[in-house]
Design an enzyme around this catalytic site. Structure first.
Site, PDB file in Angstrom:
ATOM      1  N   GLU A   1      44.499  41.337  45.508  1.00 48.25           N
ATOM      2  CA  GLU A   1      43.074  41.596  45.762  1.00 48.25           C
ATOM      3  C   GLU A   1      42.343  40.349  46.227  1.00 48.25           C
ATOM      4  O   GLU A   1      41.515  40.416  47.134  1.00 48.25           O
ATOM      5  CB  GLU A   1      42.417  42.158  44.494  1.00 48.25           C
ATOM      6  CG  GLU A   1      42.713  43.623  44.232  1.00 48.25           C
ATOM      7  CD  GLU A   1      44.096  43.869  43.682  1.00 48.25           C
ATOM      8  OE1 GLU A   1      44.558  45.033  43.701  1.00 48.25           O
ATOM      9  OE2 GLU A   1      44.735  42.887  43.231  1.00 48.25           O
TER      10      GLU A   1
ATOM     11  N   HIS B   1      41.554  49.840  32.583  1.00 45.33           N
ATOM     12  CA  HIS B   1      41.341  50.586  33.825  1.00 45.33           C
ATOM     13  C   HIS B   1      40.187  51.580  33.707  1.00 45.33           C
ATOM     14  O   HIS B   1      40.139  52.561  34.444  1.00 45.33           O
ATOM     15  CB  HIS B   1      42.612  51.347  34.213  1.00 45.33           C
ATOM     16  CG  HIS B   1      43.772  50.459  34.541  1.00 45.33           C
ATOM     17  ND1 HIS B   1      44.511  49.843  33.561  1.00 45.33           N
ATOM     18  CD2 HIS B   1      44.309  50.064  35.716  1.00 45.33           C
ATOM     19  CE1 HIS B   1      45.463  49.116  34.129  1.00 45.33           C
ATOM     20  NE2 HIS B   1      45.363  49.230  35.433  1.00 45.33           N
TER      21      HIS B   1
END
Length: 360
Positions: free
Chosen positions: A90, A159
């Protein structure tokens, strides 16, 4: 002969009934049903076609059609140069996207989940959000960071975070949080066309949900302005303010409360930064009561900011009771299903808070 005639008449009558029934189904619907996934896909497709500077990059967005199939068909249509599969890094591909935006392109940077954006938060905030200000307005960074945000189902603490308050805290970013298909389509098109970095917070549990879309919202020229909330349900007794998936919860709660004579006004924020305070204030001045609803944690959350704005503004004098917040529980998300349900706002929690606020 008589038997044949009766059979013919009976079959003819049935045929007429079948045609009549099918004719009802063939009549044009008032609005088209479109899933949030397809609305996002259409928006990206149209903007890629409209402006050759637009491109999409992220993990599995190309050949796999996206982890959630939001980019389905785009790689086959636009090829490797505009739909780009990246390594699982990322920080790396977010940095590439920011650099491309500085060089004059208009990237759409997809995070498989915004939980992974923490790996790239330096690029989002220090590189994308601050450059326009630090360059005295000489260097815009037109980029969209998009992907699923907040809790999904059964993916536990690492998450399941809502990043609305995290990114809305930072000047230089615009933060968008759509609820239905019209929001998703119109706001994504606006975000891609905007010259500022936009954090576009989707919700995984909404991707497959179909919503009605008007004929107007299906136009290629249709956009939803960033920074404007929408009243989804007018009401007179109390104001419910929410964003993303929990707008639907508020509408469900309002429908239940309506049977008990409580008339709720439901506001869909659509944009977290800039916040449409004027819309909220106008509603509170009418209803004299306010409940905020969000899936994120309570401390320094979106609801907390709304409370502060109302207290500091002219609407405070119209309140007949304190503002109530309905939020996620102030703990890391548990994995067990029943604990997960208790950690997130449910329709019953909104109903309880409304009755508590109204003292009924």
């Amino acid at each position: 002969m008589a038997t044949s005639l009766r059979c013919f008449l009976r079959s003819g009558k049935q045929a007429v009934l079948v045609v009549a029934r099918r004719g009802i189904h063939r009549s044009p619907p008032a609005a088209l049903q479109v899933t949030v996934r397809d609305a996002l896909n259409q928006a990206m497709d149209e903007e890629l076609e409209r402006d050759e500077r637009v491109f999409l990059l992220g993990e599995e967005v190309a050949q796999y059609d996206g982890a959630y199939k939001v980019s389905r068909g785009l790689w086959k249509k636009y090829g490797d140069k505009r739909i780009i599969d990246t390594p699982i890094s990322e920080m790396g591909f977010a940095g590439i996207a920011v650099g491309a935006a500085m060089a004059g392109l208009r990237p759409i940077c997809e995070f498989m989940t915004f939980n992974f954006s923490m790996q790239a938060i330096d690029q989002v905030i220090n590189s994308a959000a601050k450059t326009y200000y630090m360059s005295a307005g000489l260097q815009p960074v037109p980029i969209v960071f998009r992907g699923p945000n907040g809790a999904s189902a059964g993916v536990a603490a690492q998450h399941s975070q809502c990043f609305a308050a995290w990114y809305a805290h930072c000047p230089g970013l615009k933060v968008v949080s759509p609820w239905n298909s019209e929001d998703a389509r119109g706001l994504l098109k606006s975000a891609i066309r905007d010259d500022n970095p936009v954090v576009f917070l989707e919700n995984e549990l909404l991707y497959g949900v179909p919503f009605e879309m008007s004929e107007e919202s299906q136009s290629k020229d249709f956009t939803v302005p960033i920074g404007k909330a929408k009243i989804e349900r007018p009401g007179t007794h109390i104001t419910l303010v929410s964003h993303s998936r929990y707008v639907g919860h508020c509408l469900d709660a309002a429908a239940v409360l309506a049977k008990e004579g409580i008339d709720c006004e439901v506001i869909n924020l659509r944009t977290i930064r800039p916040l449409d305070v004027e819309c909220i204030e106008s509603s509170v001045m009418k209803t004299n009561h306010l409940v905020t609803v969000e899936g994120g944690w309570p401390q320094f959350g979106v609801g907390a900011e709304i409370c502060a704005r109302i207290m500091e503004g002219s609407a405070f004098n119209y309140l007949d009771s304190p503002v109530t917040r309905v939020t996620g529980v102030d703990i890391p998300m548990p994995y067990a299903k029943i604990l997960e349900e208790h950690s997130l706002p449910q329709v019953k929690d909104i109903i309880f808070s409304v009755k508590k606020t109204l003292n009924v």
